[in-house]
Design a protein around this motif. Sequence first.
Motif, mmCIF file in Angstrom:
data_model
loop_
_atom_site.group_PDB
_atom_site.id
_atom_site.type_symbol
_atom_site.label_atom_id
_atom_site.label_comp_id
_atom_site.label_asym_id
_atom_site.label_seq_id
_atom_site.Cartn_x
_atom_site.Cartn_y
_atom_site.Cartn_z
ATOM 1 N N GLY A 14 32.148 43.838 20.714
ATOM 2 C CA GLY A 14 30.697 43.731 20.905
ATOM 3 C C GLY A 14 30.307 43.580 22.369
ATOM 4 O O GLY A 14 29.511 44.374 22.894
ATOM 5 N N PRO A 15 30.841 42.576 23.066
ATOM 6 C CA PRO A 15 30.508 42.416 24.488
ATOM 7 C C PRO A 15 30.904 43.626 25.337
ATOM 8 O O PRO A 15 30.187 43.995 26.271
ATOM 9 N N ASP A 44 38.152 42.356 17.079
ATOM 10 C CA ASP A 44 38.194 43.784 16.757
ATOM 11 C C ASP A 44 38.949 44.607 17.808
ATOM 12 O O ASP A 44 38.365 45.437 18.514
ATOM 13 N N SER A 45 40.263 44.388 17.863
ATOM 14 C CA SER A 45 41.108 45.136 18.805
ATOM 15 C C SER A 45 41.091 46.627 18.502
ATOM 16 O O SER A 45 41.121 47.459 19.413
ATOM 17 N N LEU A 46 41.030 46.964 17.220
ATOM 18 C CA LEU A 46 41.049 48.378 16.840
ATOM 19 C C LEU A 46 39.866 49.131 17.436
ATOM 20 O O LEU A 46 40.039 50.200 18.037
ATOM 21 N N SER A 47 38.653 48.577 17.322
ATOM 22 C CA SER A 47 37.488 49.272 17.878
ATOM 23 C C SER A 47 37.559 49.349 19.401
ATOM 24 O O SER A 47 37.137 50.342 20.000
ATOM 25 N N CYS A 48 38.089 48.304 20.045
ATOM 26 C CA CYS A 48 38.239 48.329 21.504
ATOM 27 C C CYS A 48 39.118 49.490 21.928
ATOM 28 O O CYS A 48 38.744 50.300 22.780
ATOM 29 N N ILE A 49 40.294 49.580 21.336
ATOM 30 C CA ILE A 49 41.235 50.604 21.789
ATOM 31 C C ILE A 49 40.747 51.990 21.368
ATOM 32 O O ILE A 49 40.952 52.974 22.081
ATOM 33 N N ILE A 263 28.214 41.812 36.764
ATOM 34 C CA ILE A 263 27.298 41.714 35.629
ATOM 35 C C ILE A 263 28.062 41.092 34.473
ATOM 36 O O ILE A 263 29.217 41.455 34.236
ATOM 37 N N THR A 264 27.443 40.167 33.769
ATOM 38 C CA THR A 264 28.103 39.588 32.593
ATOM 39 C C THR A 264 27.432 40.104 31.320
ATOM 40 O O THR A 264 26.249 40.458 31.315
ATOM 41 N N SER A 265 28.216 40.129 30.241
ATOM 42 C CA SER A 265 27.714 40.673 28.984
ATOM 43 C C SER A 265 26.612 39.787 28.425
ATOM 44 O O SER A 265 26.664 38.570 28.549
ATOM 45 N N LYS A 266 25.639 40.426 27.806
ATOM 46 C CA LYS A 266 24.532 39.680 27.194
ATOM 47 C C LYS A 266 24.953 39.151 25.832
ATOM 48 O O LYS A 266 25.791 39.733 25.183
#
Length: 266
Positions: A14-15, A44-49, A263-266
């Motif tokens: 998400g971030p 959610d490592s799968l979505s990241c990769i 910049i940091t994630s919202k």
Amino acid sequence: MATYAIGDLQGCYGPFKRLLEQVDFNPSQDHLYLVGDLVARGPDSLSCIDLVYTLQDSVTVTLGNHDLHLIATVLANKQANPKDKLAPLLASDKLASYITYLQSQPLCVYNSQYDSFISHAGIYPLWSIETALRHSDWAQSCYQGAEAADYLKAMYGKQPDVITDTQDKQVKFNSIINVFSRMRFLTNELCLDFENKTGLGQESELQPWFDHARFKTASTQFIFGHWAALEGKTNLNKVIALDTGCVWGGPMTLLNLSTNEQITSK
Ligand SMILES: [Mn+2]
């Protein structure tokens, strides 16, 4: 056209997605460096990769310890850490493609346009940029080559000395892997410490790798992740810590190399 670097994703999809949206990341024009540890403890490592794989023509990853452990889990039958939420990734029918992709990524890179060196954990104080790149290339030829499983299976020795001028290729491999993916504190003899993961300011005989005099006068910028306890602070202008502990409840941090803005994630 912009160039960005983002700290450890650790499965925090998400971030990561929001940060790319916040800077309006354009894969046909922009380039993104990921400082490693794409996967592991987050949800959610799968979505990241999968997203990184989709964007691969616009992305360079400098592998972290968790990425290397994932490769070792698949190629060398190492046990997955039960704390890592990797089951959906390990069950993916694209797993083999993801592993081949990760094997194609280096341990460090140097961007001459921004005079910036990037790796997951840092650079050994006694290595020049050229030496670091040469060691990274050599180690990559090991984890990408026909003997990758053998090298990865034996990379876990806690070997504090950094030894690269040896005939023992496994010792050399482990030294290079340890520097680029595990290093935090060094002893007075510039040996790696594998126990202390705290931040700065502790009463200790250990010093962070970037405490070496070299980094106080460096013109090159050194960008790294891996060390969430620093909370993004090194007290040095040219040493940039990007792991702000997203997986531990902190933000995810992006550095714009073109403007030096963070910049940091919202
Ligand atoms: Mn790490």
